[in-house]
Design a protein around this motif. Sequence first.
Motif, PDB file in Angstrom:
ATOM      1  N   ASP A 158       0.796  -1.763   0.178  1.00  0.00           N
ATOM      2  CA  ASP A 158       0.148   0.226   0.293  1.00  0.00           C
ATOM      3  C   ASP A 158       0.639   1.349  -0.317  1.00  0.00           C
ATOM      4  OD1 ASP A 158      -1.941  -1.254   0.650  1.00  0.00           O
ATOM      5  OD2 ASP A 158      -2.764  -1.806   2.211  1.00  0.00           O
ATOM      6  N   GLY A 159       1.993   1.249  -0.724  1.00  0.00           N
ATOM      7  CA  GLY A 159       3.139   2.479  -0.813  1.00  0.00           C
ATOM      8  C   GLY A 159       3.486   2.519   0.069  1.00  0.00           C
ATOM      9  N   VAL A 160       3.622   1.993   1.408  1.00  0.00           N
ATOM     10  CA  VAL A 160       4.951   1.640   1.809  1.00  0.00           C
ATOM     11  C   VAL A 160       6.026   0.876   2.303  1.00  0.00           C
ATOM     12  CG1 VAL A 160       5.329   1.801   5.265  1.00  0.00           C
ATOM     13  CG2 VAL A 160       3.080   2.937   4.079  1.00  0.00           C
ATOM     14  N   VAL A 161       7.192   1.173   2.088  1.00  0.00           N
ATOM     15  CA  VAL A 161       8.620   0.785   1.434  1.00  0.00           C
ATOM     16  C   VAL A 161       8.585  -0.099   3.635  1.00  0.00           C
ATOM     17  CG1 VAL A 161      10.664  -0.176   0.816  1.00  0.00           C
ATOM     18  CG2 VAL A 161       9.233   1.649   0.119  1.00  0.00           C
ATOM     19  N   ILE A 162       9.112  -1.124   3.682  1.00  0.00           N
ATOM     20  CA  ILE A 162       9.525  -1.451   4.918  1.00  0.00           C
ATOM     21  C   ILE A 162      10.345  -2.595   5.161  1.00  0.00           C
ATOM     22  CG2 ILE A 162       8.048  -2.997   6.967  1.00  0.00           C
ATOM     23  CD1 ILE A 162       5.456  -2.484   5.778  1.00  0.00           C
ATOM     24  N   GLU A 163      10.846  -2.568   6.035  1.00  0.00           N
ATOM     25  CA  GLU A 163      12.510  -3.943   6.342  1.00  0.00           C
ATOM     26  C   GLU A 163      11.678  -4.787   6.730  1.00  0.00           C
ATOM     27  OE1 GLU A 163      16.669  -4.531   7.644  1.00  0.00           O
ATOM     28  OE2 GLU A 163      15.715  -2.276   8.470  1.00  0.00           O
ATOM     29  N   LYS A 164      12.090  -6.044   5.903  1.00  0.00           N
ATOM     30  CA  LYS A 164      11.999  -7.259   6.689  1.00  0.00           C
ATOM     31  C   LYS A 164      12.473  -7.238   7.897  1.00  0.00           C
ATOM     32  CE  LYS A 164      11.013  -8.850   2.477  1.00  0.00           C
ATOM     33  NZ  LYS A 164      11.332  -9.309   0.816  1.00  0.00           N
ATOM     34  N   GLY A 165      11.429  -7.979   8.368  1.00  0.00           N
ATOM     35  CA  GLY A 165      11.697  -8.226  10.317  1.00  0.00           C
ATOM     36  C   GLY A 165      12.049  -6.508  11.155  1.00  0.00           C
ATOM     37  N   ARG A 166      12.177  -5.609  10.434  1.00  0.00           N
ATOM     38  CA  ARG A 166      12.373  -3.994  11.359  1.00  0.00           C
ATOM     39  C   ARG A 166      10.802  -3.558  10.878  1.00  0.00           C
ATOM     40  NH1 ARG A 166      18.027  -1.763  10.410  1.00  0.00           N
ATOM     41  NH2 ARG A 166      16.974  -0.386  12.569  1.00  0.00           N
ATOM     42  N   PRO A 167       9.723  -4.042  11.010  1.00  0.00           N
ATOM     43  CA  PRO A 167       8.486  -3.474  11.215  1.00  0.00           C
ATOM     44  C   PRO A 167       8.383  -1.790  11.182  1.00  0.00           C
ATOM     45  CG  PRO A 167       8.577  -4.634  12.622  1.00  0.00           C
ATOM     46  CD  PRO A 167       9.778  -4.575  12.054  1.00  0.00           C
ATOM     47  N   ALA A 168       9.120  -1.406  11.905  1.00  0.00           N
ATOM     48  CA  ALA A 168       9.115   0.313  12.720  1.00  0.00           C
ATOM     49  C   ALA A 168      10.378   0.476  11.286  1.00  0.00           C
ATOM     50  CB  ALA A 168       9.802   0.332  13.714  1.00  0.00           C
ATOM     51  N   ASN A 169      11.183   0.340  10.766  1.00  0.00           N
ATOM     52  CA  ASN A 169      12.248   0.905   9.608  1.00  0.00           C
ATOM     53  C   ASN A 169      11.333   0.683   8.872  1.00  0.00           C
ATOM     54  OD1 ASN A 169      14.752   2.015   8.759  1.00  0.00           O
ATOM     55  ND2 ASN A 169      15.610   0.650   8.378  1.00  0.00           N
ATOM     56  N   LYS A 170      10.078   2.147   8.012  1.00  0.00           N
ATOM     57  CA  LYS A 170       9.552   2.046   6.995  1.00  0.00           C
ATOM     58  C   LYS A 170       9.614   3.225   6.333  1.00  0.00           C
ATOM     59  CE  LYS A 170       5.746   2.174   9.792  1.00  0.00           C
ATOM     60  NZ  LYS A 170       4.333   2.234  10.186  1.00  0.00           N
ATOM     61  N   VAL A 171       8.910   3.609   5.225  1.00  0.00           N
ATOM     62  CA  VAL A 171       8.753   4.741   4.368  1.00  0.00           C
ATOM     63  C   VAL A 171       7.798   4.874   3.550  1.00  0.00           C
ATOM     64  CG1 VAL A 171      10.438   4.707   2.371  1.00  0.00           C
ATOM     65  CG2 VAL A 171      10.340   7.089   3.537  1.00  0.00           C
ATOM     66  N   THR A 172       7.011   5.818   3.607  1.00  0.00           N
ATOM     67  CA  THR A 172       6.053   5.752   2.529  1.00  0.00           C
ATOM     68  C   THR A 172       6.414   6.487   1.335  1.00  0.00           C
ATOM     69  OG1 THR A 172       5.104   8.588   2.870  1.00  0.00           O
ATOM     70  CG2 THR A 172       4.341   6.153   4.127  1.00  0.00           C
ATOM     71  N   TYR A 173       6.386   5.957  -0.235  1.00  0.00           N
ATOM     72  CA  TYR A 173       6.067   6.746  -1.229  1.00  0.00           C
ATOM     73  C   TYR A 173       5.661   7.755  -0.996  1.00  0.00           C
ATOM     74  CZ  TYR A 173       6.180   2.295  -3.883  1.00  0.00           C
ATOM     75  OH  TYR A 173       6.428   0.760  -4.189  1.00  0.00           O
ATOM     76  N   ALA A 174       5.047   8.913  -0.460  1.00  0.00           N
ATOM     77  CA  ALA A 174       4.632  10.444  -0.608  1.00  0.00           C
ATOM     78  C   ALA A 174       6.208  10.618   0.240  1.00  0.00           C
ATOM     79  CB  ALA A 174       3.640  10.289   0.603  1.00  0.00           C
ATOM     80  N   GLU A 175       7.096   9.673   1.190  1.00  0.00           N
ATOM     81  CA  GLU A 175       7.980  10.363   1.827  1.00  0.00           C
ATOM     82  C   GLU A 175       9.265  10.775   0.861  1.00  0.00           C
ATOM     83  OE1 GLU A 175       7.048   9.295   6.741  1.00  0.00           O
ATOM     84  OE2 GLU A 175       7.493   7.774   5.311  1.00  0.00           O
ATOM     85  N   LEU A 176       9.501   9.749   0.646  1.00  0.00           N
ATOM     86  CA  LEU A 176      10.320   9.592  -0.643  1.00  0.00           C
ATOM     87  C   LEU A 176      10.366  11.001  -2.063  1.00  0.00           C
ATOM     88  CD1 LEU A 176      11.025   5.548  -1.219  1.00  0.00           C
ATOM     89  CD2 LEU A 176      12.163   7.326   0.324  1.00  0.00           C
TER      90      LEU A 176
END
Length: 716
Positions: A158-176
Amino acid sequence: MKKDDLDEFIRDSSIGRRDFMKLVGGGIVVAVSLGEASILQEGGQRRGISYPEDFNAYLRIGENGRVACFTGKIEMGQGAITSLPQMLADELDVPIDSVDMVMGDTDLCPYDMGTFGSMTTRYFGPALRAAAAEARGVLLDLAAEKLKAPADRLAVKDGVVIEKGRPANKVTYAELAAGKRIERHLVPKPSPKPIAEWAVMGKPFLHRDARDKVTGKAVFAGDVRLPGMLYAKILRPPAHGASLKRLDASEAGKTAGVTVIQDGDLVAVLHEHPDAAENALALLKAEYDIPETKLDDKTIFEHLLAVAPEARVVAQGGDLKQGESLAATIFDETYLNGYVAHAAIETHTATAKVEGDKATVWPSTQAPFRAKDEIAQALGLPPQNVRVITPFVGGGFGGKTMNRQAVQAARLAKLTGKPVQVAWSRADEFFNDTFRPAAVVKIRSGTDASGKIVFWDYDVYFAGDRSSAQFYDIPHHRTASRGEWGGGGGGAHPFAVGAWRAPGSNTNVFARESQIDIMAAKAGIDPLEFRMNNLADARMKKVLGAAAETFGWKPAKSPSGRGWAIVCSDYTGTYVATAAEVEVDKTKGEIKVKRVVCAQDMGQVINPEGAKIQIEGCITMGLGYALTEEVHFKGRSVLDLNFDTYEIPRFSWLPKIETILIENNELPPSGGGEPAIINMGAVLANAVFDATGARLFQLPMTPERVKAALTKAAAG
């Protein structure tokens, strides 16, 4: 950018493409170059088109996470406004509701020849998916840099990039996308997703524009309103080819606020109110020179045979003379089709404004970029100074690829210095239509004693070769075309002709599948069994079998009195089989269609719900050309100018319709907007024969023709 803001923005003719690119500087713009693509033109020929980098399929990801999808395709009810976002959303991993469509705007969208030929899914679809796949790859690279994580450890939802195993480490397409404009290409380019990974494609979605259309919110060309706009009514000649000798506009000019313009071949009356312009138009007194011709809707077929060009062989194999020597029974038949109008509910309409050396036009068109070039030429402007913005189109069926109303509106806007709207009347629409051409098909064929087809000699006159080549297992065969559906052949038609939904195929399938049924009946073999016995194509057999099973087919020799029939065809790679049941009132000659079952193999299916809607629409429209639709004319005068004499299908005619989508994920998506219509003439004609023993060789099957066929059958 919210959707409402986007809609308002794309209708704002003061903003051009360059300004738009400045505005989206805070987003990510991804352009892909497809190089050479093989494209099917309207005339049935293929050509390679090189897409420049800045006119290729592309998309924009905004700072708010919304995605703008740009396509030169238009929406006229076929559902591209839904299926294209499905493709983009799936490849990009964003919610489909976050995708905003920008369609048919020549300043903002990549070049496109037009929306016709069931080509949107087949040709633009892969380009869009490639762009989205590359955009996703670029975003993952950017996310890897921002999250300081390897790209192969990242997932998107849903437009959110997440590091596998570290769900808090994420960034949205909008932020990028925030605060920067990034253009980046990937080498090698990522491949679009395999069907096993589809999450949005392949799922049923109702058309996204449905609510706006049923509530009246949807904007069509006739809904455009501009300050100071004038409504123009165009003087229509009494016959095609007529030349204006004398015009007296004195009475019309006396009406307050009326402007009468004569500019070469264009004569128009303009007023700020459309009814006032219409009333003033009736006051014009015009005299014409009308060319003489003895052609009419009854003599046209002999004329076509007389002026036809030399045969162009479409397909052949074996030796016809040898095949004929093997035949126990020979069949020699001729099939006729009259002219058919497009009869779209929305007539050709356009609103135009010309300011200095720039023009903006909102037309009902299937070909915005063609309209742009035609308007530029008519106004003497460079093409880059003309912008075409295509609103919703109220039906086209191949009839809105020419843009005369758009050119008329633009010319009048330039001459008056005010915005002008041209909306053809229903009579204008019929008169100026590019009709489906009248055509003739001659078939000579033969079967051996066992019911095997041993030879097939097929000539089609002026319908073109689409769907003409037979696909049965016939050792000795030849198919030839004489004259295309776009005209051709010295003075073949008394007026303009052109593409009509599945151009050429309706005529060719009617003739071929009627001939197949005639041979089956003579051999005393059930029509389905006869087809199966003469087919080697396993895919076609599967489609036929699916239609027969759902229909509940029970073998019987025809005519059985049941009013049943089944036919099959291939339309540009989509296989379709149709079974039908009819009831015939022998006294009145009226045909009632009770049931229609249609099975369609179109490869991978992007939107099953949309595909079913298209099949149902094809069946409904097919009732018209099969039963009632025919343009009557005398000389160059069109006699049918409204729906009082030209009858299109009514809701009360509709049979029970059942649709089957054959699962075939081995093949890429093919077109679905036209295939199901091409069987309707043949399946209904064959069903009438099964019900009555009367064979119809000319469409439409009017009550008069049905009664004549019944009389002939009774006489033996």
